[in-house]
Design a protein around this motif. Structure first.
Motif, PDB file in Angstrom:
ATOM      1  N   TYR A  13       0.831  -1.204   0.000  1.00 23.90           N
ATOM      2  CA  TYR A  13       0.000   0.000   0.000  1.00 23.90           C
ATOM      3  C   TYR A  13       0.866   1.253   0.000  1.00 23.90           C
ATOM      4  O   TYR A  13       0.667   2.171  -0.809  1.00 23.90           O
ATOM      5  N   GLY A  14       1.834   1.261   0.926  1.00 22.23           N
ATOM      6  CA  GLY A  14       2.684   2.447   1.036  1.00 22.23           C
ATOM      7  C   GLY A  14       3.421   2.708  -0.268  1.00 22.23           C
ATOM      8  O   GLY A  14       3.405   3.819  -0.802  1.00 22.23           O
ATOM      9  N   GLY A  15       4.048   1.637  -0.824  1.00 19.39           N
ATOM     10  CA  GLY A  15       4.811   1.785  -2.062  1.00 19.39           C
ATOM     11  C   GLY A  15       3.921   2.224  -3.201  1.00 19.39           C
ATOM     12  O   GLY A  15       4.257   3.131  -3.975  1.00 19.39           O
ATOM     13  N   LEU A  17       1.008   3.819  -3.137  1.00 19.46           N
ATOM     14  CA  LEU A  17       0.530   5.201  -3.047  1.00 19.46           C
ATOM     15  C   LEU A  17       1.680   6.187  -3.251  1.00 19.46           C
ATOM     16  O   LEU A  17       1.495   7.238  -3.862  1.00 19.46           O
ATOM     17  N   TYR A  18       2.862   5.822  -2.771  1.00 17.12           N
ATOM     18  CA  TYR A  18       3.992   6.728  -2.975  1.00 17.12           C
ATOM     19  C   TYR A  18       4.242   6.932  -4.468  1.00 17.12           C
ATOM     20  O   TYR A  18       4.409   8.057  -4.947  1.00 17.12           O
ATOM     21  N   LEU A  19       4.197   5.829  -5.217  1.00 15.00           N
ATOM     22  CA  LEU A  19       4.413   5.947  -6.663  1.00 15.00           C
ATOM     23  C   LEU A  19       3.305   6.755  -7.323  1.00 15.00           C
ATOM     24  O   LEU A  19       3.549   7.519  -8.254  1.00 15.00           O
ATOM     25  N   MET A  20       2.073   6.596  -6.818  1.00 19.62           N
ATOM     26  CA  MET A  20       0.966   7.346  -7.423  1.00 19.62           C
ATOM     27  C   MET A  20       1.094   8.837  -7.163  1.00 19.62           C
ATOM     28  O   MET A  20       0.497   9.650  -7.871  1.00 19.62           O
TER      29      MET A  20
ATOM     30  N   VAL B 610       9.730   1.004  -6.319  1.00 16.67           N
ATOM     31  CA  VAL B 610       9.549   2.400  -5.951  1.00 16.67           C
ATOM     32  C   VAL B 610      10.814   3.203  -6.219  1.00 16.67           C
ATOM     33  O   VAL B 610      10.773   4.329  -6.703  1.00 16.67           O
ATOM     34  N   ALA B 682       2.812   7.957   2.862  1.00 14.07           N
ATOM     35  CA  ALA B 682       2.744   6.572   2.399  1.00 14.07           C
ATOM     36  C   ALA B 682       3.008   5.624   3.558  1.00 14.07           C
ATOM     37  O   ALA B 682       2.325   4.598   3.706  1.00 14.07           O
TER      38      ALA B 682
END
Lengths: 116, 764
Positions: A13-15, A17-20, B610, B682
Motif C-alpha cells: 500500500y505504502g509503495g 501510493l507513494y508511486l501514485m 519504488v 505513504a
C-alpha cells in the motif's frame, strides 16, 4: 503468518501510493498495480488463511471431508485481478494518448481541461 | 379529499399539454379542478359546522408510521375554501394575464401545483405530510417568483425566498419531530388534545421556538420579513395568490392549528405578541413610503400577517374570533387589490409606480369599481367587511391599550395604501403619455367577485360568522364558542377608535408626498436591515465555498491522493483506537520459512519498484511482486488464483514493456521536501493498513457465507471447483458485470488507439 503478510500488505500500500504521488504517468500505473496487489492480498488475508487445500472436490466425493480454504475471498480476488488488468490496460492507453495529445507526461501539468 | 387533491396535482401536470392543445381556453379548462374542490368544501360546511370533522386515511409507509391522513375541521375548511376559491379566480385571471405568452402553460402548472400543495398543508393531519406539503409550497413559490428567469432580480428574489423559507423549514422539521416525540403521535388531531402533556413536557420551549421559527420565516415575520417584498418580482397572479392570500398564511395556519397544543403559556403569548406586533407596525410604517403598487401591497401584507400572529398570541377567544374574521377580510381585499394592480400594470404597458398613474377611471371603469370596493374594505370603511373585521378586532383588544394604539397606527397605514392603490391610479388627470384600456373578460372575474365579496359579506355577517368564522375559531380555541358578527354594533368605543383611525389615515394619505420623500431619505437605513444581513451571510457562504474548492480541488493528483489517504488514515485509525487492542492472536497460521522468504522477496521487490530510476527495472520489479503473489496463493489453497495471477501478471508486464518506450524516461523529479512528505504519508497508510489487517483477523462472522457455497456447490450446481461455481453460477450476474467492464475497457482502449483527434488546420 498473518503478521508477516500484514507487513507485506502495508509495504504494498505504502509503495503503491507513494508511486501514485509521483509526477510520471508510468509511475502512476505501476503504483496502481502495486496498490491492487496490496488490496488483493488484504482480502485474501482478512478472509482467513487455511492450509486445508483448495476448495475443489475430488472425483467421487460429494462433500468435503476436511474444511478447505475459503472459496469466497478467492472468487472476489479472481474478479479483482481481472478487473485491475482491464483498468491498467485502459489507463495505459489513456495515458499514452494523453501524452501524445498534450505533450507532457508530468501529472502536475495535467490540471486544465483545455488543451492548447 | 385525497382524490380531489390528486385531481388538482394531475391538472398541474397536464397544464402545459392543455395549453398546447387549446391555448385560448387553458384557464377555463383547468379551473374545473379547483372548482370541484370548492363545491365539495361548500357541501361539507354544515357537517363541519356541527363539529363533525371529515377524516380520511390511507396507509403509506407502514414502517415509518406514515399515513396519508387528512382531516377537515373548521380551520382547515376556512383556509381550504380561500385557497381553492381564490385559486380558481387566479387561474382564470392567469389566462388573460398571460394571453399569448408562450410560457403560459408552465406558469399554470406551477400555480396549480402550488394550489394543491397548499391545500395539502391545511388538510393533512399527519405532521410529516404537513411538512412535505409545506416544503412543496416553498418550492413552487421559488419557481413562481423566478418565473421571469431572464431577470437577475427575479432569480435573486426567488433564491432568497427559497433559502429563507427552506431554512425555516429545517427548524420546523426539528420542531415537529420533537413535537411528535413529546406527544407520542404524528396525528395533528391527536396532538391538539394533548396540550397539558406538552405544556408540562421538558422540551416544550425548544419545540415552541423551533415551530415559531418555521412559521415566522414562512409568514414573513420580523426579522425574516424582507423576502416577501422582494418576492414581488413574481408575476402578479402569483403575488396575489401566494404572497398575499395563501402561502404566507401557512405559518399563521400552523400556529393557529397548534394553538390548543402549544398555546396558553406565557412564552407563547410573549413570543407571538411581541414578534406579531413588531411585524404589524414595521410593515405598516414601511408601506407608507412606498411608490410601487405591488410593494405598497406587499408591506401591508407583512403587516397584516403580523397582526394575525399578534391576535393569535394574545389568545383569548375574542382575539381568535377577530383573527379568523380578519383572515377572511384580508384575503378578499388584498387579492382583489393585487389583481387590480396587476391589471393596471398589464393594461398600461408596464407602469408600476403609483405617482405616474392617474385618471384611469374612464379607460378602466370596471377595475375602478372593484378597486373602490376593495380599497375601502382595506381601509376599514363602513359598510365593508374590512370594517367588520376591524371592529371585531378592536373590540377584542379592549383590555390591551398598547395593542389598540398599534392598531390605530397600522389601520391608518392601511387606509393610505387602500387609497393609494384603490383610488389614486383612477382619479385626477391622466398623464399624457399613458395609454390604457379595460382588462379582458377573463381577468375581470377575480376583481369583480372578490370586490363584491368585500361588500356583500357585510350584509351576511350572521351566516358568515356562523358558518365560516365560528367553526374556524372553535378549532383554534378547541372549545365551543359562538360567533356573532355585526355590521353595526352600536356607537361604542371601538367605533370611535375606528373613526379616529380613518381620520388619521386620510390625513396620512394627504401628506403622502412628504412621506415618500422622507422614506427616500431614510433609504440608507436599509444597509443595516436584515436584508443586508442576508446578503452578507450569503456572500460569506459563497466565499467559503470558493475558498474550500480552491484549497481542496487543486487539479493536482497528488493533492487528491493526500486528502483521501489522510482522511482514511484518520478515520480507520480512530476506529482502531476505539476498538482497542488486538486481543485474539490465537488461530494464526504458523510462520513457515518459505513464506517468510517470499515475503522478504516481495518487500525488496516493492522497494526496487519504488526506488528504481529505470523504467524497465521498475516494471520488472512489479512483475516480481505479482509472481510472488501467485506463489502465496498456491501456498494457501488457491490454485485458480495462482494461475490467473500468473497469466495476468505476465500480460501486464508485457503490455507495460511494450508501451513504456513511447513515454520519455523518468525526468520529473519532485522536490526533496515533497518526497519526504509523501514518504511520511505513504508510511502512515502502510502502517494503518497493516494494523487494519491484524485487527480484521478477529472479526469472525458467526456463519460464514462460504459454508453455504461449500455445501451446495456440488449438490445444486454440480460443480466440483467451488470457486468456479461461485463465479459462473451462484454469482453469475456479478461475473457478467465483470465481463462488461472488461469489454468497455477494451472498447475504450481500442477507441483511444484508433481515433486520432483531428489536427486543427490553419491554426491561429
Amino acid at each position: 503468518m498473518e503478521v508477516v503478510l500484514a507487513i507485506v500488505i502495508g509495504f504494498l500500500y505504502g509503495g503503491g501510493l507513494y508511486l501514485m504521488m509521483r509526477r510520471n504517468l508510468i509511475q502512476l500505473i505501476i503504483g496502481l498495480g502495486l496498490l491492487s496487489h496490496g488490496a488483493n492480498l488484504l482480502i485474501f488475508t482478512a478472509g482467513g488463511l487455511r492450509k486445508g487445500g483448495a476448495p475443489i472436490l475430488a472425483d467421487g466425493e460429494k462433500v468435503f471431508s476436511t474444511i478447505p480454504a475459503d472459496p469466497l475471498p478467492q472468487a472476489l480476488i479472481l474478479t479483482s485481478i481481472v478487473i485491475s488488468f482491464a483498468v491498467t490496460a485502459f489507463a495505459l492507453v489513456l495515458f499514452l494518448r494523453t501524452y501524445q495529445t498534450v505533450g507532457t507526461d508530468d501529472v502536475d501539468e495535467l490540471k486544465e481541461t483545455e488543451t492548447e | 379529499m385525497l382524490t380531489l387533491l390528486s385531481i388538482i396535482f394531475i391538472a398541474a401536470l397536464l397544464a402545459p399539454f392543455v395549453h398546447r392543445l387549446c391555448p385560448k381556453y387553458t384557464g377555463a379548462i383547468l379551473v374545473t379542478a379547483p372548482i370541484a374542490m370548492v363545491i365539495w368544501l361548500l357541501k361539507k360546511i354544515p357537517e363541519v359546522g356541527h363539529g363533525h370533522p371529515v377524516t380520511e386515511s390511507f396507509q403509506w409507509v407502514e414502517k415509518l408510521d406514515l399515513e396519508l391522513a387528512f382531516h377537515l375541521d373548521g380551520l382547515s375548511l376556512l383556509f381550504a375554501l380561500l385557497i381553492s376559491g381564490i385559486g380558481s379566480l387566479i387561474v382564470l385571471y392567469t389566462q388573460g394575464y398571460f394571453k399569448g405568452h408562450p410560457q403560459q402553460g408552465r406558469f399554470m402548472m406551477y400555480i396549480i401545483a402550488f394550489m394543491a400543495s397548499m391545500l395539502g398543508v391545511v388538510l393533512a393531519d399527519h405532521l410529516l405530510l404537513v411538512f412535505i406539503f409545506w416544503e412543496l409550497t416553498s418550492f413552487t413559490s421559488y419557481l413562481l417568483i423566478g418565473f421571469n428567469h431572464n431577470s437577475p432580480d427575479a432569480r435573486n428574489a426567488a433564491l432568497q425566498a427559497m433559502l429563507v423559507t427552506v431554512l425555516g423549514g429545517l427548524f420546523l422539521m426539528a420542531g415537529i419531530i420533537m413535537l411528535a416525540g413529546a406527544a407520542d403521535t404524528w396525528r395533528l388531531s391527536e396532538i391538539i388534545q394533548r396540550g397539558d402533556v406538552l405544556l408540562a413536557h421538558k422540551n416544550y420551549l425548544p419545540i415552541l421556538i423551533l415551530v415559531c421559527i418555521g412559521a415566522f420565516t414562512k409568514s414573513a415575520q420580523f426579522p425574516f420579513h424582507f423576502w416577501l417584498p422582494n418576492a414581488m418580482q413574481a408575476p402578479t397572479p402569483a403575488s396575489a395568490y401566494l404572497h398575499s392570500s395563501t402561502m404566507v398564511k401557512a405559518g399563521v395556519y400552523l400556529l393557529a392549528r397548534l394553538h390548543p397544543a402549544l398555546g396558553s403559556s406565557e412564552e407563547w403569548t410573549l413570543i407571538l405578541t411581541t414578534i406579531g406586533t413588531i411585524t404589524f407596525l414595521l410593515g405598516a410604517i414601511m408601506a407608507l413610503g412606498q411608490k410601487v403598487l405591488k410593494r405598497l401591497l406587499a408591506y401591508t401584507t407583512v403587516s397584516a400577517l403580523g397582526a394575525m400572529i399578534m391576535l393569535l398570541g394574545v389568545g383569548t377567544s375574542y382575539t381568535i374570533k377577530a383573527m379568523a374574521t380578519f383572515i377572511l377580510a384580508h384575503a378578499f381585499y388584498k387579492a382583489a387589490l393585487f389583481l387590480i394592480a396587476g391589471g393596471i400594470t398589464h393594461e398600461t404597458g408596464g407602469e408600476t409606480s403609483v405617482d405616474k398613474l392617474g385618471g384611469l377611471r374612464k379607460a378602466m371603469p370596471i377595475s375602478f369599481a372593484c378597486a373602490i370596493l376593495a380599497g375601502l374594505s382595506m381601509g376599514g370603511f363602513p359598510p365593508f367587511f374590512g370594517f367588520v373585521a376591524k371592529e371585531t378586532w378592536l373590540h377584542a383588544l379592549d383590555h390591551y391599550p398598547l395593542l389598540v394604539g398599534a392598531t390605530v397606527i397600522g389601520g391608518a397605514a392601511y387606509v393610505l395604501v387602500g387609497f393609494a392603490v384603490g383610488f389614486k391610479p383612477f382619479l385626477g388627470k391622466m398623464p399624457a403619455e399613458l395609454h390604457a384600456h379595460e382588462i379582458p373578460l377573463s381577468m375581470r372575474f377575480g376583481p369583480i367577485v372578490l370586490g363584491l365579496c368585500c361588500l356583500a359579506f357585510s350584509f351576511f355577517t350572521g351566516s358568515i360568522g356562523h358558518n365560516l368564522v365560528q367553526p374556524a375559531a372553535t378549532a383554534i380555541v378547541a372549545k365551543e364558542l359562538e360567533v356573532h358578527l355585526h355590521l353595526w354594533a352600536g356607537f361604542n368605543k371601538a367605533f370611535v377608535i375606528s373613526l379616529i383611525t380613518l381620520m388619521i389615515g386620510i390625513g396620512l394619505y394627504c401628506s403622502r408626498s412628504f412621506l415618500v420623500a422622507t422614506a427616500g431619505r431614510l433609504g440608507v437605513l436599509v444597509k443595516f436591515g436584515p436584508d443586508a444581513a442576508y446578503q452578507f451571510l450569503l456572500n460569506g457562504v459563497l466565499k467559503f465555498a470558493a475558498w474550500h474548492t480552491r484549497v481542496l480541488q487543486t487539479g493536482i493528483l497528488r493533492d487528491y491522493i493526500r486528502v483521501t489517504v489522510l482522511t482514511t488514515v484518520a478515520l480507520v485509525g480512530a476506529a482502531l483506537v476505539r476498538a482497542g487492542g488486538f486481543q485474539r492472536w490465537e488461530n494464526l497460521a504458523p510462520v513457515s520459512i518459505r513464506i517468510a522468504l517470499v515475503a522478504i522477496l516481495m518487500i525488496s521487490a516493492t522497494f526496487a519498484t519504488v526506488h528504481s530510476k529505470s523504467r524497465l527495472r521498475s516494471i520488472l520489479s512489479m512483475g516480481v511482486v505479482g509472481f510472488c503473489m501467485a506463489i502465496l496463493f498456491t501456498f494457501f489453497g488457491a490454485p485458480d488464483l495462482a494461475m490467473t495471477q500468473l497469466v495476468i501478471e505476465t500480460l501486464t508486464v508485457i503490455l507495460l514493456v511494450l508501451a513504456f518506450h513511447h513515454f520519455p524516461p523518468f525526468r520529473h523529479g519532485s522536490k526533496k521536501r515533497t518526497r519526504a512528505t509523501d514518504i511520511i504519508i505513504a508510511a502512515s497508510v502502510g502502517i494503518t493498513i497493516s494494523l487494519l489487517v491484524l485487527a480484521a483477523l478477529h472479526v469472525q462472522t458467526p456463519t460464514p457465507v462460504s459454508d453455504f457455497y461449500l455445501e451446495h456447490s456440488y449438490k445444486e450446481a454440480h460443480g466440483r471447483n467451488v470457486v468456479n461455481v461461485i463465479l459462473v453460477d451462484f454469482r453469475a450476474l456479478d461475473t457478467l458485470g465483470e465481463i462488461t467492464v472488461l469489454t468497455i475497457a477494451a472498447l475504450g482502449a481500442y477507441a483511444l488507439m484508433k481515433l486520432k483527434p483531428k489536427k486543427e488546420e490553419g491554426g491561429e
